[in-house]
Scaffold this motif. Structure first.
Motif, mmCIF file in Angstrom:
data_model
loop_
_atom_site.group_PDB
_atom_site.id
_atom_site.type_symbol
_atom_site.label_atom_id
_atom_site.label_comp_id
_atom_site.label_asym_id
_atom_site.label_seq_id
_atom_site.Cartn_x
_atom_site.Cartn_y
_atom_site.Cartn_z
ATOM 1 N N UNK A 47 10.709 -1.846 -8.706
ATOM 2 C CA UNK A 47 9.862 -1.899 -7.518
ATOM 3 C C UNK A 47 9.385 -3.287 -7.129
ATOM 4 N N UNK A 101 5.229 -12.749 -1.673
ATOM 5 C CA UNK A 101 4.935 -11.420 -1.146
ATOM 6 C C UNK A 101 3.867 -10.726 -1.984
ATOM 7 N N UNK A 105 -1.348 -9.835 -0.518
ATOM 8 C CA UNK A 105 -2.532 -8.983 -0.523
ATOM 9 C C UNK A 105 -3.236 -8.995 -1.870
ATOM 10 N N UNK A 159 -1.018 -4.596 -7.328
ATOM 11 C CA UNK A 159 0.272 -4.996 -6.746
ATOM 12 C C UNK A 159 1.245 -3.814 -6.694
ATOM 13 N N UNK A 160 0.732 -2.606 -6.837
ATOM 14 C CA UNK A 160 1.527 -1.381 -6.685
ATOM 15 C C UNK A 160 2.747 -1.342 -7.614
ATOM 16 N N UNK A 179 -0.372 7.650 -6.032
ATOM 17 C CA UNK A 179 -0.290 6.728 -4.909
ATOM 18 C C UNK A 179 -0.522 7.502 -3.618
ATOM 19 N N UNK A 181 -1.079 7.168 0.646
ATOM 20 C CA UNK A 181 -0.781 6.274 1.770
ATOM 21 C C UNK A 181 0.593 5.659 1.651
ATOM 22 N N UNK A 182 0.925 4.863 2.659
ATOM 23 C CA UNK A 182 2.291 4.391 2.774
ATOM 24 C C UNK A 182 2.270 2.905 3.109
ATOM 25 N N UNK A 183 3.368 2.227 2.822
ATOM 26 C CA UNK A 183 3.490 0.817 3.188
ATOM 27 C C UNK A 183 2.383 -0.020 2.576
ATOM 28 N N UNK A 184 1.872 -0.986 3.348
ATOM 29 C CA UNK A 184 0.813 -1.811 2.763
ATOM 30 C C UNK A 184 -0.544 -1.114 2.847
ATOM 31 N N UNK A 186 -0.683 1.725 1.171
ATOM 32 C CA UNK A 186 -0.584 2.543 -0.042
ATOM 33 C C UNK A 186 -1.632 2.094 -1.041
ATOM 34 N N UNK B 351 7.286 1.615 6.372
ATOM 35 C CA UNK B 351 7.636 1.148 5.028
ATOM 36 C C UNK B 351 6.955 2.037 3.994
ATOM 37 N N UNK B 353 6.241 1.375 0.910
ATOM 38 C CA UNK B 353 5.266 0.666 0.081
ATOM 39 C C UNK B 353 5.661 0.586 -1.371
ATOM 40 N N UNK B 359 7.065 -3.964 1.648
ATOM 41 C CA UNK B 359 5.670 -3.565 1.796
ATOM 42 C C UNK B 359 4.839 -4.690 2.399
#
Lengths: 348, 444
Positions: A47, A101, A105, A159-160, A179, A181-184, A186, B351, B353, B359
């Motif tokens: 990931x 990346x 965040x 950092x997921x 987890x 939510x989705x994308x950033x 999440x 996305x 994530x 992400x």
């Protein structure tokens, strides 16, 4: 047995071994960093993309390169495979990008973060990151959440990597978080406020590569580099009881699993050992843990500078003639049957 | 061919569909052919996957692990959510029995006893249509136990998704079908060996499966005679944008030139508002955009045709891809910065994530583009975008990262002057419709 060449070094591995595992078998600097892969957690990896490597030749039968960089933690080796990690400029360039990346965040609040000093992300960004950021927008922030009375979740730093999710599934056998939510957007959460309270759930703190999951019984108690890590054990009915004690004077500040090679614990420990046994008397102390001399944790353990003994052939000859052993006059540590002096031990 | 009976209300019922020659392929395959023979015909037909990647379907079928003692599955990917693509919706709405028929013969060829149609959540009304069609097929003995006395049994289920673009990626689709979070899996293993519930699985697009009955009806070789070279057969193109006649068209691959498709009254009918067309995205939002000149003629000066090969001519530098056939044209009033921002906003939102480049990178690109679009950007932002896109591309688990990066790279490659315009004239671009007042001139 497939033979694989990584950065010019060839090794033979069992079939089905991943490139990362093969690299770890060789060891040294050529091992790709991994932020989400954890060898003890099934399904982890793939990931974070920090372990991407270049496969210059797929196998002896098919010497063509793979078109894209591959995640070394999840790609099995083939006989005759040639892999480039540090020797590939493309890999290093990409790794730099991945670190960028990952840090987009991340709050970079290392000065107030309990993980600082033993943080995988910190190490990674020192090794592969840029000196400055190109990201100029607001970073995502979250309120801290108490998930249970012993664990605090600070999603801002996460950092997921999904490691804590696998830990709850495989080690604690009882998962109430996941987890959302989705994308950033999440995030790790329990959906409806819930407590993580199964027996081995404390291990999520150890597997967390950053300071997103921290031990509330030790939060802000001390910076890790002011503590002395000691191997210790106790008779525990739930786990092996083999832990690392982080001691300041005679006080046990925190208890963790024994984090060894590549930041992974040797054995998962139970919540009782981790949270409830904070007296030195509860433990049989085996001795100090070995710390990499490059680690910041070792920094404050040198009490004074000692003269280095340079042993030459001439010395050895002189000692042999004098009837003494080749060990010389160095003070002997407890492992060697000498007196235990904590200060000397840790500096040794 | 595929759309032959579209619009005919009779085709929506089983009785009507049979009158039109429907379910003949089922009778032909189950009564007179072996599964291998059906697979062979599809291979001979050179049928390529219609979902976007264009991978040969016969080859995909041949990868299926037939030695395993586990059950095999066929899953139809009806999670059509690529912006600009609406061909599967049209197909399922008008010809539900064609898809059911295709599912039966394809499942027979693969030896699947249970098959699924995974349909996107927004197509709920289609789910009911398909379930009705499946119900009729069960009643007529085309589904269920011992179909037509051939000894072959098949159960067909329709399963709605939650409306996530990512679930159109085949492994995310399988995860979602299993009831899990729709995150793409790390490959290998590929679905052909470990797919749904860990069993060998083939995932095909709606249009691919709907083509199989025609392949069987005509025979593989006859089907391969349609089209040009490796672009065999016909393809559905869903056209939209600033054109007179938006809609779903069926074209013979390689026989219709791009110019004809865009301008002829048989297809798009040319620009809608009298403004010249500026840019075309021929295969759904993820494929690279092309300026009109490069869309009509390749870099070598040859006329471009609507086929997999011709559209891809020139690679991603001066070419694009047929993708899923989501064709959209923009006239000169369209702002390419705003268009790209809109597309990137979509990929950011969709996305999953799971892996870090996509992400974090999609959100970053969206923010930079938003700034540029609002006239608050800098010239360096343009190169920053190119750099971020380059670092996402190829480094992610699934193709969503690539799909997000390609439009960014191509919009800036072909329309850099519009991005520079946004930096130079921040006052003018504050109006989102600035292109209508004063189109940005293409550089000579």
């Amino acid at each position: 047995m497939p033979k694989v060449t990584i950065d010019g070094q060839t090794t033979e591995v069992a079939p089905g071994t991943t490139i990362l595992a093969a690299a770890r078998q060789i060891g040294g600097a050529l091992v790709p960093p991994a932020m989400c892969y954890y060898s003890k957690l099934k399904g982890s990896g793939g990931k974070c993309r920090t372990c991407l490597v270049k496969v210059a030749a797929q196998s002896a039968a098919n010497p063509n390169p793979m078109p894209k960089l591959v995640a070394s933690c999840s790609t099995p080796v083939a006989d005759g495979m040639v892999v480039a990690n540090l020797t590939s400029p493309e890999v290093l360039e990409t790794r730099k990008a991945i670190v960028e990346f990952l840090l987009i965040n991340h709050p970079l609040d290392c000065p107030v973060c309990d993980q600082a000093g033993e943080c995988d992300l910190q190490n990674l960004s020192y090794a592969h990151g840029l000196q400055r950021t190109r990201y100029e927008f607001e970073r995502r922030t979250f309120e801290k959440i108490d998930i249970g009375d012993r664990i605090q979740l600070h999603m801002t730093r996460c950092i997921m990597c999904f490691r804590c999710v696998y830990t709850a599934d495989q080690v604690a056998k009882h998962r109430v978080h996941g987890v959302l939510g989705r994308g950033d957007a999440a995030e790790i959460g329990t959906y409806i406020q819930n407590a993580l309270d199964s027996d081995f759930i404390g291990n999520v703190i150890d597997v967390c590569p950053v300071g997103a999951l921290t031990d509330k019984t030790a939060r802000f108690a001390s910076r890790v580099w002011f503590l002395k890590p000691m191997d210790a054990h106790r008779a525990c009915t739930k786990c092996s009881g083999k832990v690392a004690l982080w001691v300041k004077g005679n006080e046990v500040i925190r208890v963790t699993g024994r984090r060894g090679a590549y930041g992974e614990v040797e054995e998962f420990i139970c919540n009782e050992c981790r949270f409830d046994r904070k007296e030195l008397g509860d433990w049989v102390v085996e001795g100090p843990r070995r710390i990499e001399s490059t680690s910041v944790i070792s920094a404050n353990h040198y009490t004074d500078l000692k003269q280095l003994h340079i042993v030459t052939q001439k010395h050895l000859e002189a000692r042999r003639l004098a009837g003494a052993g080749p060990e010389g006059s160095r003070p002997r540590g407890p492992h060697e049957g000498g007196q235990a002096d904590p200060a000397a031990l840790i500096s040794g | 061919m595929i759309l032959e009976h579209a619009g005919n209300a009779e085709a929506r019922t089983l009785a009507g569909w049979r009158k039109l020659g429907g379910y003949a392929s089922v009778e032909k395959a189950l009564k007179g052919m072996t599964p291998e023979q059906v697979g062979e015909e599809v291979k001979k037909a050179g049928l390529r996957g219609r979902g976007g990647a264009g991978f040969p379907a016969g080859l995909k079928w041949s990868f299926l692990d037939r030695k395993s003692d586990k059950p095999r599955y066929l899953v139809c990917n009806a999670d059509e959510s690529e912006p600009g693509t609406f061909k599967d919706r049209y197909l399922m709405e008008h010809l539900p029995h064609l898809l059911v028929e295709g599912m039966i013969v394809s499942s027979f060829a693969l030896g699947a006893k249970t098959s699924y149609i995974y349909i996107r959540g927004e197509y709920m009304y289609l789910l009911r249509l398909l379930e009705k069609a499946i119900g009729e097929a069960y009643a007529a003995g085309y589904l269920g136990n011992d179909i037509l006395g051939s000894g072959y049994s098949l159960d067909l289920h329709v399963h709605p998704g939650g409306g996530a673009y990512i679930c159109g990626e085949e492994t995310a689709l399988l995860e979602s079908l299993e009831g899990k979070r729709g995150n793409p899996r790390i490959k290998p293993p590929f679905p052909a060996s470990q797919g749904l519930y860990g069993c060998p699985t083939v995932v095909n697009n709606v249009e691919t499966i709907a083509t199989v009955p025609h392949v069987l009806r005509m025979g593989g070789e006859a089907y391969a005679a349609i089209g040009v070279g490796k672009s065999t057969g016909t393809k559905l193109i869903s056209a939209s944008g600033h054109i007179k006649r938006p809609g779903v068209y069926e074209i013979e691959l390689g026989k219709v030139s791009c110019e004809e498709f865009l301008l002829s009254d048989a297809f798009c009918g040319g620009p809608k508002n009298g403004r010249p067309i500026k840019a075309v995205i021929p295969g759904g939002s993820s494929v690279p955009v092309l300026p009109l000149a490069l869309f009509l003629k390749t870099a070598k000066g040859e006329a471009r045709m609507m086929s997999y090969e011709s559209l891809a001519d020139g690679g991603f530098v001066s070419g694009t891809s047929l993708g899923s056939g989501g064709f959209f044209a923009m006239d000169e009033s369209a702002c390419m910065v705003r268009n790209l921002w809109n597309l990137t906003r979509f990929y950011h939102h969709e996305s999953c994530g799971q892996c870090s480049p996509c992400r974090e990178g999609t959100g970053w690109m969206e923010k930079v583009l938003h700034r540029l679009e609002a006239g608050q950007g800098r010239l360096s932002d343009i190169d920053l975008l190119v750099d971020i896109a380059k670092k996402i591309e190829g480094n992610t688990i699934c193709p969503l990262g690539d799909a997000a990066a390609w439009p960014v790279a191509s919009h800036i490659r072909h329309f850099r002057h519009e991005f520079e315009y946004h930096v130079k004239y921040p006052e003018k671009v504050k109006d989102p419709r600035h292109g209508e007042r004063e189109p940005v001139a293409m550089p000579k």
